[in-house]
Design an enzyme around this catalytic site. Structure first.
Site, short mmCIF file in Angstrom:
data_model
loop_
_atom_site.label_atom_id
_atom_site.label_comp_id
_atom_site.label_asym_id
_atom_site.label_seq_id
_atom_site.Cartn_x
_atom_site.Cartn_y
_atom_site.Cartn_z
N LYS A 1 1.44 4.33 7.17
CA LYS A 1 0.53 5.21 6.43
C LYS A 1 1.17 6.59 6.33
CE LYS A 1 -3.24 2.57 6.15
NZ LYS A 1 -3.56 1.97 4.86
N SER B 1 0.81 -1.22 0.00
CA SER B 1 0.00 0.00 0.00
C SER B 1 0.84 1.27 0.00
CB SER B 1 -0.94 0.02 1.20
OG SER B 1 -0.21 0.31 2.38
#
Lengths: 149, 427
Positions: free
Chosen positions: A107, A70
């Site tokens: 993230k 991701s």
């Protein structure tokens, strides 16, 4: 010879020599050879040290290994080592490690329209908006990625 | 300028170390087990709330472990040592002088450092240590070490303090001392507390009001110093350098009972080697060695045997070979067949600095070619063992190590092995 040793001593007591950690030493060019000083002698500077470059606060720096895709957009590939500094302030735009429902995740922290968002860097992964209810703990800020080519 | 000492200590240290890498365990009951996974040596607050006490053997609380899904970890000393070093490194930046008291406690000399607002400084210490290393700590402060320790105890016991307490103020100090039992004072063990109780001294306040000379007469100079310290008169300095150990002990319980002489002698050789290594690391020699072996005293069904023996070494030494060979001589005298041994150990004492000329032994030379004392060989061995941990040893130590403690629930080597780094999801 290695095989002889392994056969004789069935435990791990005998191990092949590990590569010693290299300690960078300044190259003193002129000293050994001719006996007269080298013009470079006065300009010896210390050599380049990766620890100095990458680790500002050793006590607060940890290494972790990334899994998953991701964060490809940020240059983080599966199995890369991330250098994480816990002493840095998590701020807008920083890549962070955070605990989401007890699992540690990578993230990018972003502020969008007065709201904090945990963004992935891959169009296939959804962003997570941080609302009042959601409890977020930042584990550390990622400062560098080590990616072998 | 009034002196100010702080005692910073980590909350449930081993458990906190494990939780740093396992945030899913925050709020869950977690314990860390002793060497050999036998007893509980660290508990999370949730486990304390279940009434499980420190040091309790695992088998005694098996039902609670199952019922409450208590997570167990084996002691992971390389991880705890690493995190401890980080905590101490952060603390060093807060004070001009620091004394590392144990793996999870340190005294800081804060005299003159935070005159305006010591409590706020204490809060900053807590906050920065937590942020940088992930380990939660409490801070106790006072004009003496004993008061700092007392303040720390209170800060930990009563969360309403916010984890920081300063006992410089006399009113606050008296208020606290009146409600804390005297057994909680640093240096006052249960035996002394019992004797104090017979004299009508129950709380810390009672003790603090005693005349120091009387305490010295009736107990010891240590208790007298404690009384002075409780009254804000410093008697104990910060020790920046740990004093050399006067006795070095190395012993372990075995993961299974040992019955053979060979097995015991291998274990003893290992302990003797480790003790000798510690001796060399502090540049000392030992003049006396003793060895003990014993069966399990808690199993009354088994035949019991506990013996120890000691010997004065002819010349004080730090040589592993000499120490191992003397330890074996003692073992030969102590060992009896037919018993199931649970533990053995080695103690080195009469320790002096290596440079002191000792008594020469005319009979020291034994087999030709084997010098009695060879510092160069020992140094080479230590250098190799530092580079390659547990790399070389004297042959007496053996290979299969049947006696070694089982370690079944060790966490990953998050901070000491590239192959075992914490894994984080990009997903």
């Amino acid at each position: 010879m290695d095989q002889l040793l392994t056969h004789a001593c069935p435990t791990d007591r005998w191990r092949p020599a590990r590569t010693p950690r290299r300690v960078p030493l300044p190259l003193l060019a002129g000293k050994v050879a001719a006996g007269f000083p080298s013009p470079a002698d006065d300009y010896i500077e210390k050599t380049l040290d990766l620890n100095e470059l990458l680790i500002k606060k050793p006590a607060a720096t940890f290494f972790v290994r990334a899994e998953g895709e991701s964060m490809l957009g940020a240059g983080i590939h599966p199995n890369d080592i991330l250098i994480v500094d816990r002493s840095l302030e998590p701020a807008d735009g920083k890549v962070v490690i955070c605990a989401l429902n007890g699992a540690l995740t990578v993230k990018r922290l972003q502020r969008r329209a007065r709201q904090w968002v945990l963004a992935a860097e891959n169009p296939l992964y959804a962003d997570i908006a941080l609302n009042e209810g959601l409890e977020l703990v930042i584990w550390g800020v990622v400062t560098n990625v080590i990616h072998p080519l | 300028m009034a002196p100010l000492i702080a005692l910073v200590d980590c909350n449930n240290f081993y458990v906190s170390c494990e939780r740093l890498f396992r945030p899913d365990l925050i709020g869950k009951p977690v314990v860390v087990l002793s060497n050999g996974d036998g007893c509980i040596v660290s508990r999370s607050q949730e486990v304390k709330d279940l009434g499980i006490k420190m040091g309790v053997p695992v088998y005694q609380v098996r039902h609670l472990i199952k019922q409450h899904h208590i997570q167990l970890f084996s002691s992971h000393y390389s991880l705890y040592g690493d995190l401890s070093a980080r905590v101490m490194s952060v603390l060093e930046e807060f004070a001009p002088s620091l004394e590392v008291y144990s793996i999870d406690e340190a005294f800081l000399d804060l005299t003159g450092v935070c005159l305006k607002d010591p409590m706020a400084y204490g809060q900053e210490i807590r906050s920065i240590v937590r942020r940088n290393t992930g380990i939660p700590v409490c801070v106790g402060m006072g004009p003496t070490k004993t008061l700092a320790k007392l303040a720390n105890f209170a800060a930990k016991r009563w969360p309403r303090t916010g984890g920081v307490l300063d006992l410089s103020d006399l009113v606050r100090r008296e208020k606290l001392m009146r409600i804390v039992p005297v057994s909680e004072v640093w240096g006052i063990g249960s035996r002394i507390a019992a004797r104090l109780s017979q004299l009508g001294i129950h709380t810390v306040w009672d003790l603090a009001r005693q005349p120091a000379e009387r305490m010295q007469e009736q107990f010891s100079i240590t208790v007298a110093r404690t009384v002075l310290e409780l009254n804000g008169i410093p008697c104990l300095e910060l020790e920046a350098i740990a004093p050399d150990k006067q006795q070095i002990v190395c012993s372990r319980s075995f993961s299974r009972r040992l019955t053979e002489y060979r097995e015991l002698s291998e274990a003893l050789a290992e302990f003797a080697s480790r003790a000798a290594e510690k001796l060399r690391s502090q540049q000392s020699v030992a003049g006396h060695l003793s060895v003990f072996i014993r069966t399990n005293p808690f199993n009354p069904q088994e035949p019991q045997y506990q013996r120890s023996a000691g010997v004065r070494l002819n010349s004080a030494t730090q040589d592993t070979r000499m120490i191992v060979s003397e330890a074996h001589r003692l073992l030969k005298a102590l060992f009896r067949a037919g018993y199931r041994y649970q533990k053995c150990g080695v103690q080195l004492s009469h320790i002096q600095p290596a440079t002191t000329p000792g008594q020469l032994d005319l009979f020291a030379m034994t087999a030709p070619g084997w010098q009695t004392d060879s510092p160069a060989l020992m140094q080479a061995m230590d250098r190799i063992n530092r580079r390659f941990p547990r790399g070389i040893a004297v042959a007496a130590v053996g290979f299969d190590k049947a006696w070694q403690s089982k370690v079944e629930r060790l966490s990953q080597r998050y901070t000491t092995d590239w192959r075992e780094l914490l894994r984080v999801r990009c997903g």
